[in-house]
Design a protein around this motif. Structure first.
Motif, PDB file in Angstrom:
ATOM      1  N   THR B 163      17.698  12.773  -5.739  1.00  0.00           N
ATOM      2  CA  THR B 163      18.749  12.319  -6.645  1.00  0.00           C
ATOM      3  C   THR B 163      20.064  13.016  -6.302  1.00  0.00           C
ATOM      4  O   THR B 163      20.074  14.095  -5.703  1.00  0.00           O
ATOM      5  CB  THR B 163      18.374  12.603  -8.110  1.00  0.00           C
ATOM      6  OG1 THR B 163      17.981  13.968  -8.229  1.00  0.00           O
ATOM      7  CG2 THR B 163      17.221  11.722  -8.540  1.00  0.00           C
ATOM      8  N   SER B 164      21.177  12.392  -6.709  1.00  0.00           N
ATOM      9  CA  SER B 164      22.475  12.837  -6.196  1.00  0.00           C
ATOM     10  C   SER B 164      22.899  14.207  -6.723  1.00  0.00           C
ATOM     11  O   SER B 164      23.814  14.802  -6.199  1.00  0.00           O
ATOM     12  CB  SER B 164      23.542  11.787  -6.532  1.00  0.00           C
ATOM     13  OG  SER B 164      23.678  11.675  -7.935  1.00  0.00           O
ATOM     14  N   ASN B 165      22.223  14.707  -7.765  1.00  0.00           N
ATOM     15  CA  ASN B 165      22.580  16.038  -8.265  1.00  0.00           C
ATOM     16  C   ASN B 165      21.955  17.152  -7.432  1.00  0.00           C
ATOM     17  O   ASN B 165      22.301  18.300  -7.593  1.00  0.00           O
ATOM     18  CB  ASN B 165      22.138  16.193  -9.723  1.00  0.00           C
ATOM     19  CG  ASN B 165      20.644  15.997  -9.888  1.00  0.00           C
ATOM     20  OD1 ASN B 165      20.037  15.180  -9.184  1.00  0.00           O
ATOM     21  ND2 ASN B 165      20.043  16.735 -10.791  1.00  0.00           N
ATOM     22  N   ALA B 343      34.676  15.187  -4.264  1.00  0.00           N
ATOM     23  CA  ALA B 343      35.386  13.964  -4.645  1.00  0.00           C
ATOM     24  C   ALA B 343      36.325  13.518  -3.525  1.00  0.00           C
ATOM     25  O   ALA B 343      36.444  12.331  -3.232  1.00  0.00           O
ATOM     26  CB  ALA B 343      36.166  14.209  -5.929  1.00  0.00           C
ATOM     27  N   ARG B 346      34.347  12.011  -0.777  1.00  0.00           N
ATOM     28  CA  ARG B 346      33.801  10.723  -1.197  1.00  0.00           C
ATOM     29  C   ARG B 346      34.874   9.630  -1.154  1.00  0.00           C
ATOM     30  O   ARG B 346      34.659   8.547  -0.654  1.00  0.00           O
ATOM     31  CB  ARG B 346      33.269  10.887  -2.621  1.00  0.00           C
ATOM     32  CG  ARG B 346      32.500   9.724  -3.138  1.00  0.00           C
ATOM     33  CD  ARG B 346      32.064  10.035  -4.570  1.00  0.00           C
ATOM     34  NE  ARG B 346      32.347   8.888  -5.413  1.00  0.00           N
ATOM     35  CZ  ARG B 346      31.551   7.829  -5.500  1.00  0.00           C
ATOM     36  NH1 ARG B 346      30.437   7.779  -4.818  1.00  0.00           N
ATOM     37  NH2 ARG B 346      31.873   6.810  -6.260  1.00  0.00           N
ATOM     38  N   ARG B 347      36.050   9.969  -1.678  1.00  0.00           N
ATOM     39  CA  ARG B 347      37.136   8.984  -1.690  1.00  0.00           C
ATOM     40  C   ARG B 347      37.525   8.582  -0.274  1.00  0.00           C
ATOM     41  O   ARG B 347      37.734   7.421   0.030  1.00  0.00           O
ATOM     42  CB  ARG B 347      38.359   9.562  -2.411  1.00  0.00           C
ATOM     43  CG  ARG B 347      38.323   9.372  -3.924  1.00  0.00           C
ATOM     44  CD  ARG B 347      39.725   9.469  -4.505  1.00  0.00           C
ATOM     45  NE  ARG B 347      40.321  10.777  -4.261  1.00  0.00           N
ATOM     46  CZ  ARG B 347      40.203  11.806  -5.086  1.00  0.00           C
ATOM     47  NH1 ARG B 347      39.504  11.689  -6.197  1.00  0.00           N
ATOM     48  NH2 ARG B 347      40.776  12.952  -4.815  1.00  0.00           N
ATOM     49  N   MET B 350      34.895   6.414   1.308  1.00  0.00           N
ATOM     50  CA  MET B 350      34.933   5.039   0.795  1.00  0.00           C
ATOM     51  C   MET B 350      36.145   4.291   1.334  1.00  0.00           C
ATOM     52  O   MET B 350      36.044   3.146   1.765  1.00  0.00           O
ATOM     53  CB  MET B 350      34.963   5.044  -0.724  1.00  0.00           C
ATOM     54  CG  MET B 350      33.697   5.615  -1.330  1.00  0.00           C
ATOM     55  SD  MET B 350      33.072   4.623  -2.681  1.00  0.00           S
ATOM     56  CE  MET B 350      34.402   4.803  -3.845  1.00  0.00           C
ATOM     57  N   ARG B 355      30.418   6.273   6.450  1.00  0.00           N
ATOM     58  CA  ARG B 355      29.459   7.170   5.789  1.00  0.00           C
ATOM     59  C   ARG B 355      28.578   7.787   6.852  1.00  0.00           C
ATOM     60  O   ARG B 355      28.055   7.095   7.709  1.00  0.00           O
ATOM     61  CB  ARG B 355      28.580   6.390   4.805  1.00  0.00           C
ATOM     62  CG  ARG B 355      29.150   6.356   3.427  1.00  0.00           C
ATOM     63  CD  ARG B 355      28.075   6.171   2.380  1.00  0.00           C
ATOM     64  NE  ARG B 355      27.733   7.411   1.708  1.00  0.00           N
ATOM     65  CZ  ARG B 355      26.561   7.619   1.142  1.00  0.00           C
ATOM     66  NH1 ARG B 355      25.616   6.721   1.206  1.00  0.00           N
ATOM     67  NH2 ARG B 355      26.319   8.758   0.527  1.00  0.00           N
ATOM     68  N   GLU B 363      29.959  15.006   0.017  1.00  0.00           N
ATOM     69  CA  GLU B 363      30.560  14.354  -1.146  1.00  0.00           C
ATOM     70  C   GLU B 363      29.884  14.809  -2.432  1.00  0.00           C
ATOM     71  O   GLU B 363      30.357  14.521  -3.518  1.00  0.00           O
ATOM     72  CB  GLU B 363      30.467  12.839  -1.004  1.00  0.00           C
ATOM     73  CG  GLU B 363      29.046  12.332  -1.135  1.00  0.00           C
ATOM     74  CD  GLU B 363      28.943  10.825  -0.948  1.00  0.00           C
ATOM     75  OE1 GLU B 363      29.891  10.246  -0.399  1.00  0.00           O
ATOM     76  OE2 GLU B 363      27.934  10.282  -1.363  1.00  0.00           O
ATOM     77  N   ASN B 539      35.312  -7.698  -5.666  1.00  0.00           N
ATOM     78  CA  ASN B 539      34.451  -7.300  -4.548  1.00  0.00           C
ATOM     79  C   ASN B 539      33.146  -8.080  -4.594  1.00  0.00           C
ATOM     80  O   ASN B 539      32.074  -7.510  -4.752  1.00  0.00           O
ATOM     81  CB  ASN B 539      34.177  -5.793  -4.606  1.00  0.00           C
ATOM     82  CG  ASN B 539      33.571  -5.382  -5.935  1.00  0.00           C
ATOM     83  OD1 ASN B 539      33.679  -6.099  -6.932  1.00  0.00           O
ATOM     84  ND2 ASN B 539      32.898  -4.242  -5.958  1.00  0.00           N
ATOM     85  N   LEU B 541      29.797 -10.026  -3.619  1.00  0.00           N
ATOM     86  CA  LEU B 541      28.843  -9.776  -2.542  1.00  0.00           C
ATOM     87  C   LEU B 541      28.828 -10.978  -1.601  1.00  0.00           C
ATOM     88  O   LEU B 541      28.633 -10.849  -0.410  1.00  0.00           O
ATOM     89  CB  LEU B 541      27.459  -9.566  -3.154  1.00  0.00           C
ATOM     90  CG  LEU B 541      26.441  -8.804  -2.344  1.00  0.00           C
ATOM     91  CD1 LEU B 541      26.977  -7.448  -1.943  1.00  0.00           C
ATOM     92  CD2 LEU B 541      25.166  -8.654  -3.139  1.00  0.00           C
TER      93      LEU B 541
END
Ligand SMILES: [Zn+2]
Lengths: 344, 788
Positions: B163-165, B343, B346-347, B350, B355, B363, B539, B541
């Motif tokens: 998980t991302s944490n 952050a 990550r910005r 994106m 990536r 990130e 955006n 798909l």
């Protein structure tokens, strides 16, 4: 033989002949009128008593009455026989009961709504209210208020459709946690079903448009065990009395501690290694849950020191897959008439 | 993330069964997506080639004598071309099992070959990632040792979800740490101490300048005399099992350390860093950078770069640049081990659409202490390979320990529902690396370990404790819900509506709330314009999900065309309109049916009448009131066959035959009837009150009225009712006729007037008189004539 006796015999013969001729209800009525009616033959006979020899007159009235009563009885018998005959003829009829039915015009609820109604019925019985909310949400409700600040890595998990910088189609029903708590003071016990959207490529397990049901209970003294009890009850209500529930640790920014919730596979109970539903593990994933994060409680003006709460968010499609053995989530959006008919 | 179990076992003792390990990981919050089992390989040992001769009978074969640590060497005939004396290679001896074959001694052109030298492919590794030919092992491998066991080649590989944490656990060591805590077994972590730096003169050490606050910590380290050739085979095999292609010793060390510790590293060719000066700064607008991926990007000041004194060398934490990349000829490198603001990374990642393994870690919240550990680990590994290591230069804020958390043991029971002894709490937290200072019974100060950035409040610790003691400890209990006042009204309206429509014989469907521009083409073909402006997804798909529906009708029409059989369906869902700068969202209800075309005159449409009946029944069911119908015209509906339904002047529904041009444009091959219900205008349900009928008998008179064509039935009923007054309890129009029996321009209506008195039986004379009033009024107001 007396004159009266002769007359009565002749009457009886005519009556018998007429009765024999009568083969339906109406003919029987005609016979009655002809013989026993106001101006029927019996009445004629009665009026002729005065013309009988004197010695015959005293008993004549009674004799005629007796004869009339006998005719009445025979008429009744004939009527009963006729009725019996009609019933017999009717009862002798037989049809092909396996011939296809004349179909009624049937309506039905979509399987998603059927599952949803079942879930809602369970929660309403347990004192929860059901709230609905918008599908287009500002990012505040979707992310910020749920402890997912801008640039939070968890935002990536919600691949959302954006309408503007700040407006998006909600990727989960959790915004309803915020909306509900901002409107009401504790205790709060709600579930919030509704459509959600994510930029997922469509396959047998994923749809870009799907339904979630959010649950939220905030009150003094609420803990993880209450969540487990509630969800155990829900699973038993939906899938059967032997269901078990398991929590696995997980991570969601808006709950702490967090859990993934599994329930036992209702199809194989873990005894079939090739089970299509659970892959042989015996467990099926329902979705995420946890204790509401103190930051979320603070955001809506609650005091995390005095109240605590749990929340969950499950996919309704998934509950339907389990409940109805549906093999592919795309069927929900295809609405094939046969699918609707089988599950309606 | 791919986690080779053989690698894990370096750090922690684990059960043999990979499934057991996977299950334990799942219950720690690391679900295992897949257990990739490895093929069974046996009988492969390390051997050194002692002699190598040409095969006397075959030009392309060689005969090798190989020492496998046994009394006698093994003789192997081989066609491989990359073999040489003194190489240590994997040897499959007689009886060995490889994935596709079993090795047996056999004669090759007259010489007995007693085994086979193996390529990476034959050991079930990606062949194209290793030597072309026989795999080269490390010279120090004991001869005769089992190659499969030594490199964990038979051990399964787990695909673990992190998980991302938990960026700290996006690493083999992180996963090992979790398992060690769960199994209460010690962790054998590698040393994270820098090797003793060289005593060679420092020379020109690199300089580092941090111009952006988005770089928290930057460790630069000069490493010279890099080893030539590939990394040791143990490292290359581990990388391959973890899904990382081996490249060269230095690159492999950098990847190895990232996979091991979660901290990404970057190596610069020291000779290509102008001024040996690394500067972390915002990119200059217009500055370009050719990345390692071969793509040249034009940057703006949102990008954070690591630059030298001339130009940007790489995107910080995301991607290195081609110009300063290390190559086979690089003799000296500058190591970067840095912590950036997640952050920002990550910005940037994106915005630039790039990536990488590095950015996916940077990130998130990487602990600054990891930068030091990873630098030390890499320096150590390179030093062990013979490189010269200089002292690291650390720039940035000093490391500070994660903030300690005051923990009240009662919060365990408060959140989890069961109490734990202080000792058990301490054990769980210490197993995860926390330091605990007892304050008082039930109170302690907990310092999270340096690598954990996700622990900051007591609830975080409660989750950690629960993970270690097991979520299974949570006992299911029921709560008593205190009364509260939240309304479920909207849901129940929707529920009643759905049930009422199902009872009327409609099937509920759910169609897509997103559609493409194709709908506008269909409308244009039908000569129609959309009734609202569409809200648009920025955006999408795919192009067929660009617009939000403003009506349920198109989705239902497409469905009816697709099904191509008579159907009765409804949908309840939200629709969206763009209205001066914002998006309006309203609940909508639509039901519709198609039927086979009937044989009836053009002036009659029983499909419409059926739809009208359903509409009125539905509205009555929802509100307790029967709405009145009035002629209506709006886009999408047949202009002569459409009606609006009103309750107290408010429009609650519109229904009608679909515009036949729309039917054709959508491809529906049957007459289609559609009703829109306006949920927002629908009044609340009025609970009906029972009114007893007068007990006196009713009577009726049937009239055949000849009327002008444009007179509407409702008007006839209204006038008749008005003329008679309360004696009239119903005017029912039950037939219409047009044709030769009536004069041109006229029609005939069959009308039944029902009469009743509430105080006595109505007489024939009274009835005739009352109906006479009605006829007179109809003659006067509508020009009606009695048909004789
Ligand atoms: Zn199963």
């Amino acid at each position: 033989m007396s004159e009266l006796a002769r007359n009565l015999n002749a009457l009886d013969e005519r009556f018998a002949a007429a009765l024999a001729q009568a083969d339906d209800e109406r003919a029987l009525d005609a016979v009655r009128v002809a013989f026993l009616g106001r101006s029927g033959e019996v009445t004629v006979l009665r009026r002729s008593i005065g013309r009988l020899p004197a010695h015959e007159r005293p008993g004549a009235g009674k004799e005629i009455n007796d004869a009339a009563l006998a005719m009445e009885a025979r008429l009744e018998d004939a009527r009963a026989a006729l009725q019996r005959h009609i019933f017999d003829a009717d009862l002798a009829q037989s049809i092909d009961v396996t011939f296809p039915a004349i179909a009624p015009v049937e309506g039905s609820l979509h399987p998603i709504r059927r599952v949803l109604n079942d879930v809602c019925a369970y929660f309403e019985r347990r004192g929860f209210s059901i709230v609905l909310g918008p599908e287009v949400e500002p990012d505040y409700y979707v992310f910020d208020a749920l402890n997912i600040a801008t640039d939070h890595p968890a935002r990536e998990g919600f691949d959302s459709f954006f309408l503007s910088d700040t407006l998006l189609l909600r990727p989960h029903t959790s915004p309803m946690q915020i909306r509900t708590m901002q409107l009401h003071t504790p205790p709060v016990a709600v579930i919030a079903p509704g459509k959600c959207y994510r930029r997922d490529a469509v396959d047998a397990r994923h749809l870009y448009q799907f339904n979630q049901i959010e649950g939220l209970l905030v009150a003094p003294g609420i803990h993880f065990g209450h969540l487990k009890g509630t969800l155990l009850g829900m699973c038993r209500h939906l899938f059967g009395p032997d269901q078990q529930v398991r929590f696995r640790p997980s991570y969601f920014p808006f709950t702490e501690p967090s859990a993934e919730v599994d329930t036992t596979c209702p199809r194989c109970a873990g005894f079939v290694t090739q089970c299509k539903m659970c892959g042989g593990s015996g467990w099926i994933e329902l979705g995420g849950a946890g204790m509401v994060h103190p930051n979320v409680l603070r955001e809506v003006g609650y005091d995390p020191e005095t109240v605590s709460g749990w929340a969950f968010g499950f996919g309704i499609e998934r509950l339907g897959l389990i409940r109805y053995d549906i093999d592919d989530v795309r069927r929900y959006l295809e609405n094939d008439p046969d699918f609707l008919e089988q599950l309606g | 993330m791919r986690v080779p179990i053989g690698w894990l076992r370096d750090y922690v003792d684990l059960p043999d069964d990979p499934q057991k390990i996977a299950d334990r990981l799942a219950m720690l919050g690391f679900p295992v997506e897949q257990i990739e089992t490895r093929p069974v390989i046996s009988g492969v040992v390390a051997g050194r080639i002692t002699t190598l001769e040409k095969h006397p009978q075959a030009d392309r074969l060689q005969v090798a004598s190989i020492d496998i640590g046994a009394d006698a060497p093994v003789v192997i005939v081989t066609a491989a071309t990359n073999v040489a004396v003194d190489q240590v290679i994997p040897v499959a001896v007689a009886g060995a099992h490889l994935p596709d074959l079993t090795i047996e001694p056999r004669k090759m052109r007259g010489i007995q070959s007693e085994g086979m030298m193996c390529s990476a492919q034959e050991l079930a590794l990606p062949g194209e990632w290793f030597e072309d030919g026989i795999m080269q092992l490390d010279a120090d491998l004991p001869l005769g040792s089992d190659v499969v066991a030594a490199f964990g080649l038979s051990e399964a590989v787990l695909d673990v979800d992190v998980t991302s944490n938990r960026v700290d656990a996006m690493s083999i060591l992180g996963i090992a740490r979790e398992l060690a805590a769960a199994y209460t077994t010690p962790l054998r972590a590698p040393s994270f101490v820098q090797p003793a730096p060289t005593d060679a003169p420092a020379g020109d050490l690199p300089r580092v300048t941090l111009e952006s606050a988005d770089c928290k910590r930057f460790i630069a380290q000069r490493i010279a005399d890099l080893p030539a050739g590939p990394a040791p085979s143990w490292m290359r095999i581990r990388l391959a099992l973890a899904g990382q292609r081996p490249v060269s010793a230095a690159v492999d060390v950098s990847n190895y350390v990232m996979l091991e510790t979660a901290q990404p590293l970057h190596f610069y060719d020291a000779a290509k860093v102008a001024g040996r000066h690394l500067v972390v700064r915002d990119a200059h607008p217009g500055e370009t950078l050719l990345g390692l991926d071969g793509i040249e990007r034009t940057l703006d000041d949102r990008a954070l770069v690591v630059a030298d004194e001339r130009e940007a060398l790489g995107l910080a934490g995301v991607l290195g640049g081609a110009a300063s990349q290390i190559t086979a000829t690089t003799k000296e490198l500058l190591l970067e081990s840095a912590t950036f603001t997640g952050a920002r990374v990550r910005r940037m990642s994106m915005a630039l659409g790039v990536r990488t393994d590095a950015s996916s870690r940077h990130e998130k919240l990487l602990a600054p202490a990891l930068a030091d550990a990873a630098a030390a680990r890499a320096a150590h590994l390179l030093w062990a390979l013979g490189a010269t290591v200089y002292a690291p230069q650390i720039t940035g804020a000093p490391l500070c320990a994660p903030k300690a958390i005051d923990f009240d043991a009662r919060s365990v029971e408060r959140l989890l529902g069961f109490p734990l002894e202080d000792a058990e709490i301490r054990r769980a937290l210490q197993a995860l690396g926390c330091t605990i200072e007892p304050l008082a019974p039930g109170h302690m100060r907990v310092a999270p370990p340096a690598w954990r950035t996700d622990l900051s409040i007591p609830a975080d610790l409660v989750e950690e404790i629960a993970r270690i003691v097991g979520y299974d400890r949570v006992v299911a209990v029921n709560h008593a819900i205190a009364p509260h006042t939240i309304e479920s009204h909207d849901f129940h309206v929707e529920e009643r509506l759905a049930n009422a429509l199902a009872a009327l014989g409609y099937r509920e469907i759910v169609t897509s709330a997103l559609h493409g521009a194709r709908l506008f083409d269909i409308l244009r073909r039908a000569g129609l314009t959309p009734s609202h402006l569409s809200a648009e997804v920025r955006n999408p798909l795919s192009e067929d999900q660009r617009f939000l529906r403003y009506s349920l009708a198109p989705g239902i029409c497409e469905y009816l065309a697709r099904v191509d059989a008579p159907m009765r369906v409804f949908e309840i869902g939200h629709v969206f309109m763009r209205e001066n700068g914002h998006v309006a969202e309203v609940p909508a209800v639509l039901f519709a049916f198609t039927q086979e075309p009937g044989d009836e005159p053009a002036w009659r449409d029983s499909g419409f009448l059926r739809l009208k009946g359903d509409t009125q029944a539905l509205v009555r069911r929802m509100t307790g009131v029967t709405p009145t119908a009035a002629r209506d015209r709006r886009t999408g509906a047949h202009p002569g066959k459409s009606a609006a339904f009103l309750i107290e002047g408010r429009e609650v529904a519109t229904c009608g035959r679909l515009d036949p041009r729309a039917e054709v444009a959508f491809g529906i091959r049957r007459p289609t009837y559609v009703c829109n219900l306006y949920l927002d205008s629908l009044p609340d349900l009025v609970i009906p009150r029972y009114v007893p009928r007068p007990k006196f008998p009713t009577t009726y008179r049937d009239l055949a009225l000849v009327l002008p064509l444009d007179v509407e039935s409702a008007r006839v009923a209204e006038i008749a009712q008005g003329a008679i007054g309360s004696l009239c309890i119903g005017v029912h129009i039950f037939d219409e006729y047009r044709g030769p029996q009536v004069p041109p321009g006229r029609k005939s209506l069959a009308v039944r007037v029902t009469l009743q008195r509430n105080d006595a039986t109505i007489t024939d004379e009274q009835a005739d008189e009352a109906v006479g009033h009605a006829i007179a009024a109809l003659e006067r107001e509508l020009g009606a004539q009695l048909r004789t």
